[in-house]
Scaffold this motif. Structure first.
Motif, PDB file in Angstrom:
ATOM      1  N   PHE A  84      -7.223  12.808  -7.693  1.00 48.35           N
ATOM      2  CA  PHE A  84      -6.102  12.319  -8.518  1.00 48.35           C
ATOM      3  C   PHE A  84      -6.607  11.501  -9.723  1.00 48.35           C
TER       4      PHE A  84
ATOM      5  N   ASN B 237      -5.466  16.863  -5.473  1.00 50.00           N
ATOM      6  CA  ASN B 237      -6.210  16.204  -4.395  1.00 50.00           C
ATOM      7  C   ASN B 237      -7.704  16.264  -4.661  1.00 50.00           C
TER       8      ASN B 237
ATOM      9  N   CYS C 205       9.059  14.518   3.756  1.00 50.63           N
ATOM     10  CA  CYS C 205       7.945  13.983   2.963  1.00 50.63           C
ATOM     11  C   CYS C 205       7.544  14.984   1.878  1.00 50.63           C
TER      12      CYS C 205
ATOM     13  N   ARG D 238      -1.109   8.798  -6.211  1.00 46.80           N
ATOM     14  CA  ARG D 238      -1.546  10.162  -6.555  1.00 46.80           C
ATOM     15  C   ARG D 238      -1.745  10.343  -8.059  1.00 46.80           C
TER      16      ARG D 238
ATOM     17  N   TYR E 288      -5.622  18.527  12.813  1.00 44.49           N
ATOM     18  CA  TYR E 288      -4.794  17.348  12.568  1.00 44.49           C
ATOM     19  C   TYR E 288      -3.431  17.506  13.242  1.00 44.49           C
TER      20      TYR E 288
ATOM     21  N   PRO F  58      -5.378   8.306   1.160  1.00 43.95           N
ATOM     22  CA  PRO F  58      -6.182   9.001   2.173  1.00 43.95           C
ATOM     23  C   PRO F  58      -5.888  10.488   2.062  1.00 43.95           C
ATOM     24  N   GLN F  59      -6.914  11.347   2.209  1.00 38.55           N
ATOM     25  CA  GLN F  59      -6.697  12.772   1.953  1.00 38.55           C
ATOM     26  C   GLN F  59      -7.400  13.684   2.957  1.00 38.55           C
ATOM     27  N   ALA F  60      -6.607  14.195   3.889  1.00 35.80           N
ATOM     28  CA  ALA F  60      -7.154  15.165   4.840  1.00 35.80           C
ATOM     29  C   ALA F  60      -7.467  16.478   4.129  1.00 35.80           C
ATOM     30  N   ALA F  61      -6.884  16.678   2.950  1.00 38.20           N
ATOM     31  CA  ALA F  61      -7.108  17.920   2.187  1.00 38.20           C
ATOM     32  C   ALA F  61      -8.605  18.192   2.007  1.00 38.20           C
TER      33      ALA F  61
ATOM     34  N   PRO G 227       7.963   7.405   0.679  1.00 35.54           N
ATOM     35  CA  PRO G 227       8.661   7.935   1.860  1.00 35.54           C
ATOM     36  C   PRO G 227       9.189   6.797   2.721  1.00 35.54           C
TER      37      PRO G 227
ATOM     38  N   ARG H 175      10.651   4.659   5.977  1.00 35.27           N
ATOM     39  CA  ARG H 175      10.154   4.487   7.336  1.00 35.27           C
ATOM     40  C   ARG H 175      11.323   4.338   8.309  1.00 35.27           C
TER      41      ARG H 175
ATOM     42  N   ARG I  78       0.851  -1.201   0.000  1.00 36.71           N
ATOM     43  CA  ARG I  78       0.000   0.000   0.000  1.00 36.71           C
ATOM     44  C   ARG I  78       0.881   1.243   0.000  1.00 36.71           C
ATOM     45  N   PHE I  79       0.519   2.178  -0.780  1.00 34.10           N
ATOM     46  CA  PHE I  79       1.175   3.486  -0.726  1.00 34.10           C
ATOM     47  C   PHE I  79       0.120   4.508  -1.138  1.00 34.10           C
ATOM     48  N   SER I  80       0.406   5.752  -0.900  1.00 32.62           N
ATOM     49  CA  SER I  80      -0.543   6.793  -1.289  1.00 32.62           C
ATOM     50  C   SER I  80      -0.390   7.059  -2.778  1.00 32.62           C
TER      51      SER I  80
HETATM   52  C1  LIG Z   1      -5.310  10.701   7.444  1.00 26.48           C
HETATM   53  C2  LIG Z   1      -4.343  10.968   6.321  1.00 26.48           C
HETATM   54  C3  LIG Z   1      -4.508  12.093   5.539  1.00 26.48           C
HETATM   55  C4  LIG Z   1      -3.669  12.328   4.441  1.00 26.48           C
HETATM   56  N1  LIG Z   1      -3.905  13.403   3.635  1.00 26.48           N
HETATM   57  C5  LIG Z   1      -3.244  13.525   2.475  1.00 26.48           C
HETATM   58  C6  LIG Z   1      -3.621  14.528   1.525  1.00 26.48           C
HETATM   59  O1  LIG Z   1      -4.525  15.331   1.752  1.00 26.48           O
HETATM   60  N2  LIG Z   1      -2.965  14.566   0.345  1.00 26.48           N
HETATM   61  C7  LIG Z   1      -1.954  13.680   0.038  1.00 26.48           C
HETATM   62  O2  LIG Z   1      -1.410  13.771  -1.064  1.00 26.48           O
HETATM   63  N3  LIG Z   1      -1.562  12.725   0.925  1.00 26.48           N
HETATM   64  C8  LIG Z   1      -2.188  12.611   2.112  1.00 26.48           C
HETATM   65  N4  LIG Z   1      -1.860  11.613   3.002  1.00 26.48           N
HETATM   66  C9  LIG Z   1      -0.808  10.653   2.646  1.00 26.48           C
HETATM   67  C10 LIG Z   1       0.468  10.803   3.472  1.00 26.48           C
HETATM   68  O3  LIG Z   1       1.234  11.858   2.985  1.00 26.48           O
HETATM   69  C11 LIG Z   1       1.230   9.460   3.365  1.00 26.48           C
HETATM   70  O4  LIG Z   1       0.473   8.463   3.997  1.00 26.48           O
HETATM   71  C12 LIG Z   1       2.613   9.479   3.987  1.00 26.48           C
HETATM   72  O5  LIG Z   1       3.437  10.402   3.364  1.00 26.48           O
HETATM   73  C13 LIG Z   1       3.267   8.088   3.888  1.00 26.48           C
HETATM   74  O6  LIG Z   1       3.342   7.672   2.539  1.00 26.48           O
HETATM   75  P1  LIG Z   1       2.616   6.370   1.994  1.00 26.48           P
HETATM   76  O7  LIG Z   1       1.157   6.461   2.372  1.00 26.48           O
HETATM   77  O8  LIG Z   1       2.812   6.446   0.494  1.00 26.48           O
HETATM   78  O9  LIG Z   1       3.277   5.184   2.605  1.00 26.48           O
HETATM   79  C14 LIG Z   1      -2.617  11.417   4.147  1.00 26.48           C
HETATM   80  C15 LIG Z   1      -2.439  10.304   4.980  1.00 26.48           C
HETATM   81  C16 LIG Z   1      -3.284  10.082   6.048  1.00 26.48           C
HETATM   82  C17 LIG Z   1      -3.088   8.870   6.901  1.00 26.48           C
END
Ligand SMILES: Cc1cc2nc3c(=O)[nH]c(=O)nc-3n(C[C@H](O)[C@H](O)[C@H](O)COP(=O)(O)O)c2cc1C
Length: 244
Positions: A143, A139, A114, A33, A98, A185-188, A228, A230, A29-31
């Motif tokens: 994406f 965001n 990051c 985009r 947050y 996941p996106q808190a944005a 990123p 760990r 799993r990774f974020s």
């Molecule tokens: C609750 C939460 C909110 C996040 N919000 C954003 C966001 O708004 N935009 C974004 O690009 N990444 C967002 N991220 C992703 C984090 O930047 C990412 O999880 C972190 O850098 C680790 O990278 P990885 O998820 O690729 O392992 C969010 C992650 C979490 C857990």
């Protein structure tokens, strides 16, 4: 061993191949985009939400609420938020906190790394604020993912329930991997909860915690190569009573 593993990129096929299926789903799993247009069936989304629902929660309160959007509803929501974002519309705020007002080490450094890492991956240099803004706006387009989720929690619930919600969200993301899907996941999104509320009829007593993009990650998009690092286990765990 710790350091070695933590420095290995989670998308390194050799590393992933050493893991059992559960660990592989977690570590792969990774974020994401950038997403492909490939649609995701409603039944697939229902499946992963059902699996995610097996998350533990204090006294089994299951405090999660998910609004799943696609098609024209998702597009209209994205357009409305982008309009507010680019025009700098006033009156928007997260509605919950947050981060601390002042960042401190070691979190400050990790957060900085990051941000720098993401922009470097995209070839965005220091001071290129317009490009950074465009990336932030991505965001609000989820994406380009075919599915956009909005996650809420009742305003009267406490920090324990937020913890439960986090476990649920991680389950969603890991279960998605089991189906070959990716997430971000996106808190944005919480910054624009007022717009989200009106588009999705979210009651006033629910807090918009975050959004989540869901779909098939674009393997050719350079942004999806960003991993990123760990910290090693030894930096956050103490083993007590294991010797002798
Ligand atoms: C609750 C939460 C909110 C996040 N919000 C954003 C966001 O708004 N935009 C974004 O690009 N990444 C967002 N991220 C992703 C984090 O930047 C990412 O999880 C972190 O850098 C680790 O990278 P990885 O998820 O690729 O392992 C969010 C992650 C979490 C857990």
């Amino acid at each position: 061993m710790d350091t070695e593993i933590s420095k290995i990129m989670a998308n390194d096929e050799k590393y992933l191949a050493t893991l059992n299926p559960v660990d592989r789903a977690i570590a792969s799993r990774f974020s994401a985009r950038a997403f492909l247009k490939t649609p995701v069936e409603q039944s697939e989304i229902e499946h992963l939400l059902e699996v995610a629902g097996w998350a533990p929660s204090g006294t089994n309160m299951q405090p999660w609420q998910v609004y799943v959007t696609s098609g024209v509803v998702q597009k209209n929501l994205s357009d409305a938020i982008c309009k507010a974002f680019f025009s700098g519309e006033k009156g928007h705020d997260r509605g919950w906190k947050y981060y601390p007002d002042e960042f401190f080490e070691p979190y400050k450094g990790r957060r900085r790394a990051c941000g720098i890492g993401l922009y470097q991956t995209l070839g965005i240099g220091k001071g290129e604020t317009e490009k950074m803004k465009q990336q932030r706006a991505r965001n609000y387009k989820f994406f380009d993912a075919p599915v956009g989720m909005i996650i809420t929690i009742h305003q009267d619930l406490e920090v324990g329930s937020w913890m439960d919600l986090g476990m649920f969200l991680q389950n969603v993301m890991v279960s998605a991997r089991g189906q070959g899907l990716h997430t971000c996941p996106q808190a944005a999104f919480s910054d624009y909860h007022k717009i989200i509320r009106s588009h999705l009829n979210i009651p006033d007593d629910e807090i918009v915690v975050c959004g989540m993009s869901l779909g098939y990650g674009d393997p050719d998009a350079v942004v999806n190569s960003f991993r990123p690092e760990r910290e090693p286990v030894s930096s956050y765990a103490r083993f007590i009573g294991f010797e002798g």
